[in-house]
Enzyme design. Structure first.
Site, PDB file in Angstrom:
ATOM      1  N   GLU A   1      -9.312  29.380  -0.179  1.00 22.43           N
ATOM      2  CA  GLU A   1      -9.694  28.571  -1.350  1.00 22.43           C
ATOM      3  C   GLU A   1     -11.215  28.546  -1.548  1.00 22.43           C
ATOM      4  O   GLU A   1     -11.777  27.522  -1.947  1.00 22.43           O
ATOM      5  CB  GLU A   1      -9.159  27.131  -1.221  1.00 22.43           C
ATOM      6  CG  GLU A   1      -7.693  27.015  -0.898  1.00 22.43           C
ATOM      7  CD  GLU A   1      -6.786  27.556  -1.983  1.00 22.43           C
ATOM      8  OE1 GLU A   1      -7.287  27.846  -3.080  1.00 22.43           O
ATOM      9  OE2 GLU A   1      -5.584  27.714  -1.724  1.00 22.43           O
TER      10      GLU A   1
ATOM     11  N   SER B   1     -13.887  37.203  -2.752  1.00 21.33           N
ATOM     12  CA  SER B   1     -14.423  36.300  -3.770  1.00 21.33           C
ATOM     13  C   SER B   1     -15.036  37.045  -4.947  1.00 21.33           C
ATOM     14  O   SER B   1     -15.252  36.468  -6.011  1.00 21.33           O
ATOM     15  CB  SER B   1     -15.484  35.389  -3.131  1.00 21.33           C
ATOM     16  OG  SER B   1     -14.914  34.624  -2.096  1.00 21.33           O
TER      17      SER B   1
ATOM     18  N   HIS C   1      -9.405  16.536  25.705  1.00 16.99           N
ATOM     19  CA  HIS C   1      -8.233  16.879  26.520  1.00 16.99           C
ATOM     20  C   HIS C   1      -8.600  17.720  27.747  1.00 16.99           C
ATOM     21  O   HIS C   1      -7.729  17.949  28.601  1.00 16.99           O
ATOM     22  CB  HIS C   1      -7.213  17.659  25.680  1.00 16.99           C
ATOM     23  CG  HIS C   1      -6.354  16.795  24.813  1.00 16.99           C
ATOM     24  ND1 HIS C   1      -6.833  16.194  23.659  1.00 16.99           N
ATOM     25  CD2 HIS C   1      -5.049  16.420  24.913  1.00 16.99           C
ATOM     26  CE1 HIS C   1      -5.853  15.512  23.079  1.00 16.99           C
ATOM     27  NE2 HIS C   1      -4.762  15.631  23.829  1.00 16.99           N
TER      28      HIS C   1
ATOM     29  N   ARG D   1      -5.353   9.240  30.113  1.00 13.54           N
ATOM     30  CA  ARG D   1      -5.873  10.103  31.176  1.00 13.54           C
ATOM     31  C   ARG D   1      -6.930   9.354  31.993  1.00 13.54           C
ATOM     32  O   ARG D   1      -7.907   8.832  31.440  1.00 13.54           O
ATOM     33  CB  ARG D   1      -6.491  11.352  30.553  1.00 13.54           C
ATOM     34  CG  ARG D   1      -7.280  12.243  31.493  1.00 13.54           C
ATOM     35  CD  ARG D   1      -6.419  12.862  32.554  1.00 13.54           C
ATOM     36  NE  ARG D   1      -7.155  13.895  33.276  1.00 13.54           N
ATOM     37  CZ  ARG D   1      -6.835  14.324  34.492  1.00 13.54           C
ATOM     38  NH1 ARG D   1      -5.791  13.802  35.111  1.00 13.54           N
ATOM     39  NH2 ARG D   1      -7.545  15.269  35.071  1.00 13.54           N
TER      40      ARG D   1
ATOM     41  N   GLN E   1     -11.732  19.131  23.434  1.00 16.04           N
ATOM     42  CA  GLN E   1     -12.648  18.899  24.541  1.00 16.04           C
ATOM     43  C   GLN E   1     -12.290  17.620  25.297  1.00 16.04           C
ATOM     44  O   GLN E   1     -12.374  17.564  26.524  1.00 16.04           O
ATOM     45  CB  GLN E   1     -14.085  18.820  24.019  1.00 16.04           C
ATOM     46  CG  GLN E   1     -15.146  18.962  25.079  1.00 16.04           C
ATOM     47  CD  GLN E   1     -15.188  20.365  25.679  1.00 16.04           C
ATOM     48  OE1 GLN E   1     -14.734  21.316  25.065  1.00 16.04           O
ATOM     49  NE2 GLN E   1     -15.722  20.479  26.893  1.00 16.04           N
TER      50      GLN E   1
END
Length: 570
Positions: free
Chosen positions: A545, A298, A520, A451, A518
């Site tokens: 960016e 930067s 999952h 699930r 998490q």
């Protein structure tokens, strides 16, 4: 603090009042930092750097509060459109109130931890940000009962977080690119990521035909944007949908032509615009941006990559790094030092439009007939695969005089052209973040409904309902913040807000994709499950960016502190 009727009554009025209170205390912080950093009427960088921790936290608070404000403004417009006859708050309103309460609590917690750093005393914070009415608003919106109720509603909406108020043209653009993301990008995304492949022609070809690379280029130069004004909103909608399919394989493809187009429009000669913009709009050639150096990210004023004048042109020497799409690109936007005096700083930098052959693969080497050389190798990364980012090495690489952006009058003005190019890159990064979040949110919702644990879908348990409610609120806030800033930029405003939304959306994407993983459980850590890719891709958003720390300190906080000049202490 006076117990205002708005806070006592709750709802959107309470949320607006809570934000106003938090904004007021931030103004005191900016004034304090100005007093501590000002020397002879100007902001001293050395003195300002002594307060980096406070400035960093305050910048994050400012970005979060801006997100809440734009989200609430969106809900206000929705209410006007729908009328006030609804007996119950809409999903959008519930999400906005939840988000605002969380942000106000974030600000209160930050300031309470180190009040002296911000020029405050604990009694200041208590008097300005704590009251029975404000406490009641925060507690009510952040209660388990409220979050689980919202989580249940979110599940019923199947991944949708509310109405966006886009016009018909933008809705058509969104639907078109959503279909392309679903039908073409998503089926290829996992293979590209896991096998570290380049973006295939199955993605690049159709996007060129759809005019994707001309979204930031005026119609008079062969692009899709009006000659009278920018269309950041259209670019945002397309970027979001492509990023929803894959950040590395599609969502970032139009970032580089957008940066180059903006730089050309800001600093190029008419001959350069006429020669290059139609090519960029057609995607022939593809382009890349070579700004960052191995020792200078930067800090562009300290860059050493040099261009030396020679007969008929310039010789380029040095190294560039993190040049995304550097091999495939046929033209590079290169920032180089043309004035060797170190005191020149950013005023000694110029930009060149450097042509090169397009290469596939992870490494390339090209030797010019006159002996100049350009080589590159892909940097192995944990995510954001498909485009690949390269280390580039220039050795006496020759470019003609007409490649200097702006011609002779552009000499030494490269910094400003690059900044003009990057102004759109930040708002586009926010859109990329929203697309990644939307994909992760949809996958988390679907998994939570399918699930089962102990005989029930995991999405029915209070903790996961609360998680999904917060995820939906942050996603919607990031989207509406991004859309609002795109609207400002279409009016020629919003540069500060563009930095804020990039800061906020990037950080939020990292958190939200982590929550999706998490939900999952163990499967979320498996490479075969898409949320693991989304988490890795999201991690890069706070880096490119404008790295998070630089963006918060050198752009947002610095501008807001410097803006206190002449105001006096409030």
């Amino acid at each position: 603090m006076n117990e205002s009727k708005a806070l006592q009554n709750g709802g959107r009025e309470a949320a607006h009042e809570a934000l106003a209170l938090a904004d007021g205390i931030l103004e005191r912080i900016w004034a304090y930092l100005w007093e501590r950093s000002e020397r002879d009427g100007r902001l001293s960088d050395d003195e300002f750097d002594r307060h980096q921790v406070a400035a960093f936290d305050a910048a994050h608070s400012a970005a979060e509060l801006a997100a809440a404000r734009f989200f609430l403004n969106h809900v206000d417009r929705l209410s006007e459109k729908r009328g006030n006859g609804r007996p119950e708050p809409s999903l959008e309103e519930r999400l906005a109130l939840l988000f605002t309460a969380e942000i106000v609590q974030n600000v209160r917690s930050r300031l309470s931890a180190r009040p002296a750093d911000y020029g405050l005393r604990r009694e200041n914070i208590r008097s300005l940000l704590f009251s029975d009415a404000l406490d009641a608003f925060v507690s009510r919106e952040l209660s388990t009962e409220n979050m689980t109720r919202i989580g249940r509603l979110v599940g019923e909406f199947e991944g949708r977080t509310g109405e966006d108020l886009l016009d018909e043209e933008r809705r058509m653009m969104r639907d078109t690119f959503r279909r392309f993301a679903n039908d073409v990008v998503a089926p290829l995304a996992e293979r590209i990521h896991r096998e570290d492949r380049l973006i295939p022609s199955e993605i690049l070809g159709p996007l060129k035909e759809m005019g994707c690379f001309g979204l930031s280029i005026p119609a008079r130069y062969g692009g899709l944007t009006s000659d009278e004004h920018e269309d950041n909103m259209g670019m945002i909608v397309v970027t979001e949908e492509l990023s929803r399919g894959s950040l590395g394989a599609a969502g970032s493809l139009i970032t580089r032509p957008e940066i180059m187009a903006r730089a050309l429009l800001a600093g190029g000669t008419e001959e350069q615009k006429s020669a290059w913009l139609p090519k960029l709009a057609a995607g022939e050639p593809l382009c890349a941006v070579a700004v960052t150096e191995p020792d200078f990210g930067s800090d562009v004023a300290g860059m050493k990559f040099k261009a030396t004048k020679t007969d008929g042109g310039w010789r380029l020497n040095g190294a560039k790094t993190w040049c995304t799409f550097g091999a495939k690109a046929g033209v590079l936007l290169v920032l180089a030092r043309t004035v060797m005096d170190p005191k020149a700083g950013h005023r000694g930098l110029s930009v060149f439009l450097v042509e090169k052959p397009s290469f596939d693969g992870h490494e390339f080497e090209y030797e010019q007939p006159g002996g100049g050389r350009l080589s590159g190798r892909a940097i192995p990364t944990i995510g954001y695969r498909g485009m690949h980012s390269y280390d580039l090495f220039f050795e006496d690489y020759f470019v003609n005089d007409d490649t200097l952006l702006g011609g002779e009058s552009g000499l030494g003005k490269g910094f400003y052209a690059i900044m003009a190019g990057f102004s759109g890159g930040r708002i586009q990064t926010a859109a990329r973040a929203v697309g990644v979040m939307q994909s992760a949110f949809e996958k988390a919702l679907r998994y939570a409904s399918e699930r089962k644990v102990f005989g029930r879908p995991i999405g029915e348990y209070p903790l996961n309902r609360a998680k999904l409610a917060r995820m939906a609120a942050h996603l919607m806030a990031a989207r509406q913040f991004t859309y609002a800033v795109a609207g400002l930029m279409d009016e020629g405003r919003g540069e500060m807000e563009a930095s804020m939304v990039k800061l906020f959306a990037s950080k939020t994407a990292e958190w939200l994709t982590r929550e999706a993983m998490q939900i999952h459980g163990g499967m979320g850590y498996a490479e075969e499950v898409e949320v693991s890719r989304l988490f890795l891709d999201a991690r890069v958003l706070s880096i490119f960016e404008g790295v998070e720390e630089t963006l918060a300190l050198k752009v947002i906080a610095r501008a807001l502190v410097a803006g206190q000049s002449g105001k006096g202490r409030t």
